[in-house]
Design an enzyme around this catalytic site. Structure first.
Site: not given
Length: 202
Positions: A76, A187
């Site tokens: 997520d 990320h």
């Protein structure tokens, strides 16, 4: 408590986003997993009811692992914009609507930043990665990459908000960067480094 380790075999990637599945599969390549996407397995997308990236990653991973009967990895991730108090955050995909129109989502970011009157363009991408087993056990890590936003969007590589994000120390947007270069600093890559340090085993 020692993390549960995962070594090889089948691994479901709990995503219907082809770009995300491709990125994750490339990052998993050195570990010898047989990667199966949620689409390949015919898995439903659970409603993302969590209030954090971590909570949403965990509920998606657990749902996929139980449905597929094999360990599952869920991501997520999203964009947090300082001038927008962290928005769109966990709603990053939802800002693009059911049609996944990220051009519209990026324009909304620009429009809302202009409305604040700020000159602060700082932002970060955040990623929570969860590995779940069919018995419900979950291991989760988080990573991020800091940078700034640029408009208009630049580049056709990547996906999502990549064309407006420039990582600290770089001049190209994620949308302009070679995928391998992006993977090294993203990320998701940061989260994967944390995952491989404690959960995945080659």
């Amino acid at each position: 408590m020692t993390a549960r380790m995962l070594a090889g075999g089948k691994l479901a990637v709990a995503s219907h986003n082809a770009g995300k599945v491709r990125e994750i599969a490339e990052l998993l390549a050195p570990f010898g997993f047989e990667v199966l996407s949620a689409g390949d397995l015919g898995l439903d997308e659970p409603e993302e009811t969590g209030a954090t990236f971590r909570a949403n990653a965990e509920l998606k991973a657990v749902a996929a692992a139980r449905a597929a009967g094999v360990p599952a990895l869920a991501d997520d991730s999203g964009l947090e914009v300082a001038a927008l108090a962290g928005a769109p955050g966990i709603y990053s995909a939802r800002w693009a609507g059911e049609e996944r129109d990220f051009a519209a989502a990026m324009e909304r970011v620009r429009r809302e930043m202009v409305a604040t009157g700020t000159i602060d363009t700082s932002a970060r991408f955040v990623c929570a990665l969860s590995v779940a087993w069919p018995d419900g056990h979950v291991e989760t890590v988080e990573g991020d990459v800091k940078g700034r936003l640029v408009f208009p969007p630049r580049g056709a590589n990547g996906f999502g908000y990549d064309p407006i994000f420039v990582a600290d120390g770089y001049k190209q947007t994620f949308g302009e960067m070679d995928p391998a270069a992006k993977h090294a600093i993203s990320h998701r890559a940061d989260a994967f480094r944390r995952l491989t340090a404690g959960v995945l085993r080659a």
